[in-house]
Design a protein around this motif. Structure first.
Motif, PDB file in Angstrom:
ATOM      1  N   PRO A  65       0.798  -1.228   0.077  1.00  0.00           N
ATOM      2  CA  PRO A  65       0.046   0.065  -0.098  1.00  0.00           C
ATOM      3  C   PRO A  65       0.861   1.265   0.162  1.00  0.00           C
ATOM      4  N   VAL A  66       0.526   2.400  -0.662  1.00  0.00           N
ATOM      5  CA  VAL A  66       0.990   3.633  -0.744  1.00  0.00           C
ATOM      6  C   VAL A  66      -0.127   4.510  -0.236  1.00  0.00           C
ATOM      7  N   ILE A  67       0.327   5.325   0.669  1.00  0.00           N
ATOM      8  CA  ILE A  67      -0.527   6.361   1.206  1.00  0.00           C
ATOM      9  C   ILE A  67       0.123   7.766   1.139  1.00  0.00           C
ATOM     10  N   ALA A  68      -0.507   8.664   0.511  1.00  0.00           N
ATOM     11  CA  ALA A  68      -0.074  10.053   0.428  1.00  0.00           C
ATOM     12  C   ALA A  68      -0.871  10.831   1.597  1.00  0.00           C
ATOM     13  N   ILE A  69       0.172  11.294   2.508  1.00  0.00           N
ATOM     14  CA  ILE A  69      -0.293  12.379   3.318  1.00  0.00           C
ATOM     15  C   ILE A  69      -0.145  13.937   2.854  1.00  0.00           C
ATOM     16  N   VAL A  70      -1.281  14.393   2.488  1.00  0.00           N
ATOM     17  CA  VAL A  70      -1.074  15.555   1.714  1.00  0.00           C
ATOM     18  C   VAL A  70      -1.018  16.777   2.716  1.00  0.00           C
ATOM     19  N   ASN A  71       0.323  17.360   2.885  1.00  0.00           N
ATOM     20  CA  ASN A  71       0.531  18.471   3.907  1.00  0.00           C
ATOM     21  C   ASN A  71       0.523  19.918   3.355  1.00  0.00           C
ATOM     22  N   GLY A  72      -0.217  20.034   2.059  1.00  0.00           N
ATOM     23  CA  GLY A  72      -0.482  21.273   1.680  1.00  0.00           C
ATOM     24  C   GLY A  72      -0.764  21.280   0.296  1.00  0.00           C
ATOM     25  N   ALA A  73      -0.460  22.230  -0.646  1.00  0.00           N
ATOM     26  CA  ALA A  73      -0.601  22.312  -1.937  1.00  0.00           C
ATOM     27  C   ALA A  73      -0.139  21.056  -2.642  1.00  0.00           C
ATOM     28  N   ALA A  74      -1.177  20.376  -3.693  1.00  0.00           N
ATOM     29  CA  ALA A  74      -0.652  19.214  -4.450  1.00  0.00           C
ATOM     30  C   ALA A  74      -1.097  19.899  -5.708  1.00  0.00           C
ATOM     31  N   ILE A  75      -0.092  20.413  -6.396  1.00  0.00           N
ATOM     32  CA  ILE A  75      -0.225  20.974  -7.624  1.00  0.00           C
ATOM     33  C   ILE A  75       0.247  20.230  -8.805  1.00  0.00           C
ATOM     34  N   ALA A  76      -0.184  20.121  -9.800  1.00  0.00           N
ATOM     35  CA  ALA A  76       0.586  19.486 -11.305  1.00  0.00           C
ATOM     36  C   ALA A  76       0.792  18.090 -10.923  1.00  0.00           C
ATOM     37  N   GLY A  77       2.231  17.816 -10.872  1.00  0.00           N
ATOM     38  CA  GLY A  77       2.537  16.374 -10.936  1.00  0.00           C
ATOM     39  C   GLY A  77       2.169  16.048  -9.352  1.00  0.00           C
ATOM     40  N   GLY A  78       2.252  16.914  -8.419  1.00  0.00           N
ATOM     41  CA  GLY A  78       1.995  16.477  -7.189  1.00  0.00           C
ATOM     42  C   GLY A  78       0.649  15.981  -6.838  1.00  0.00           C
ATOM     43  N   CYS A  79      -0.541  16.721  -7.706  1.00  0.00           N
ATOM     44  CA  CYS A  79      -1.840  16.098  -7.744  1.00  0.00           C
ATOM     45  C   CYS A  79      -1.917  14.686  -8.323  1.00  0.00           C
ATOM     46  N   GLY A  80      -1.018  14.572  -9.302  1.00  0.00           N
ATOM     47  CA  GLY A  80      -1.146  13.139  -9.949  1.00  0.00           C
ATOM     48  C   GLY A  80      -0.536  12.087  -8.982  1.00  0.00           C
ATOM     49  N   ILE A  81       0.666  12.385  -8.371  1.00  0.00           N
ATOM     50  CA  ILE A  81       1.380  11.477  -7.285  1.00  0.00           C
ATOM     51  C   ILE A  81       0.294  11.155  -6.137  1.00  0.00           C
ATOM     52  N   ALA A  82      -0.415  12.165  -5.746  1.00  0.00           N
ATOM     53  CA  ALA A  82      -1.366  11.781  -4.644  1.00  0.00           C
ATOM     54  C   ALA A  82      -2.500  11.067  -5.181  1.00  0.00           C
ATOM     55  N   THR A  83      -3.031  11.362  -6.326  1.00  0.00           N
ATOM     56  CA  THR A  83      -4.067  10.518  -6.933  1.00  0.00           C
ATOM     57  C   THR A  83      -3.711   9.255  -7.130  1.00  0.00           C
ATOM     58  N   LEU A  84      -2.342   8.876  -7.368  1.00  0.00           N
ATOM     59  CA  LEU A  84      -1.790   7.512  -7.667  1.00  0.00           C
ATOM     60  C   LEU A  84      -1.938   6.596  -6.174  1.00  0.00           C
ATOM     61  N   ALA A  85      -1.696   7.210  -5.266  1.00  0.00           N
ATOM     62  CA  ALA A  85      -1.779   6.516  -4.108  1.00  0.00           C
ATOM     63  C   ALA A  85      -2.991   5.619  -3.735  1.00  0.00           C
ATOM     64  N   ASP A  86      -2.823   4.890  -3.056  1.00  0.00           N
ATOM     65  CA  ASP A  86      -3.741   3.899  -2.628  1.00  0.00           C
ATOM     66  C   ASP A  86      -4.848   4.545  -1.861  1.00  0.00           C
ATOM     67  N   SER A  87      -4.249   5.472  -0.790  1.00  0.00           N
ATOM     68  CA  SER A  87      -5.205   6.059  -0.184  1.00  0.00           C
ATOM     69  C   SER A  87      -4.494   7.647   0.130  1.00  0.00           C
ATOM     70  N   ARG A  88      -5.533   8.426   0.434  1.00  0.00           N
ATOM     71  CA  ARG A  88      -4.890  10.108   0.602  1.00  0.00           C
ATOM     72  C   ARG A  88      -5.536  10.401   1.930  1.00  0.00           C
ATOM     73  N   SER A  89      -4.702  11.174   2.372  1.00  0.00           N
ATOM     74  CA  SER A  89      -5.268  11.852   3.860  1.00  0.00           C
ATOM     75  C   SER A  89      -4.637  13.262   3.881  1.00  0.00           C
ATOM     76  N   ARG A  90      -5.323  14.198   4.480  1.00  0.00           N
ATOM     77  CA  ARG A  90      -4.550  15.558   4.566  1.00  0.00           C
ATOM     78  C   ARG A  90      -3.923  15.448   5.975  1.00  0.00           C
ATOM     79  N   HIS A  91      -2.620  16.093   5.989  1.00  0.00           N
ATOM     80  CA  HIS A  91      -1.907  16.240   7.289  1.00  0.00           C
ATOM     81  C   HIS A  91      -2.749  17.148   8.381  1.00  0.00           C
ATOM     82  N   ARG A  92      -2.845  16.558   9.595  1.00  0.00           N
ATOM     83  CA  ARG A  92      -4.055  17.134  10.638  1.00  0.00           C
ATOM     84  C   ARG A  92      -3.376  18.729  10.789  1.00  0.00           C
TER      85      ARG A  92
END
Length: 105
Positions: free
Chosen positions: A69-96
């Motif tokens: 499993p790949v989890i993206a912990i989004v700790n701020g802006a996910a722009i362009a390729g960053g959005c793609g990387i987060a989207t590819l992860a099995d799960s996404r969550s924002r940093h608390r």
């Protein structure tokens, strides 16, 4: 960044890891390519651009097909390729501690 991510995924796959967590190290998850990178691309040859595109494709495929499993912990802006990387992860969550989440990609 692409080569570093590929190396980290190789290390995770060949080691004892049971999950991979991707997060940013500063105020943004991943702000995409810097403008200087765009200028560099514009001056590259076709072969250099194809090589860069293939590296990006390897990274995308590696994240998407990763066996653990790949989890993206989004700790701020996910722009362009960053959005793609987060989207590819099995799960996404924002940093608390961050209020921003992925918006329209």
């Amino acid at each position: 960044m692409i080569q570093e991510l590929l190396a980290a995924f190789d290390e995770a796959e060949n080691g004892p890891a049971r999950v991979v967590i991707i997060t940013g190290s500063e105020e943004s998850f991943c702000a995409g390519m810097v403008l200087d990178g765009c200028r560099t691309i514009a001056s590259q040859s076709l072969d250099e651009n194809m090589s860069d595109s293939r590296a990006m494709a390897r990274m995308v495929y590696r994240i998407y097909e990763f066996p653990i499993p790949v989890i993206a912990i989004v700790n701020g802006a996910a722009i362009a390729g960053g959005c793609g990387i987060a989207t590819l992860a099995d799960s996404r969550s924002r940093h608390r501690r961050r209020s921003s989440v992925i918006r329209r990609c």
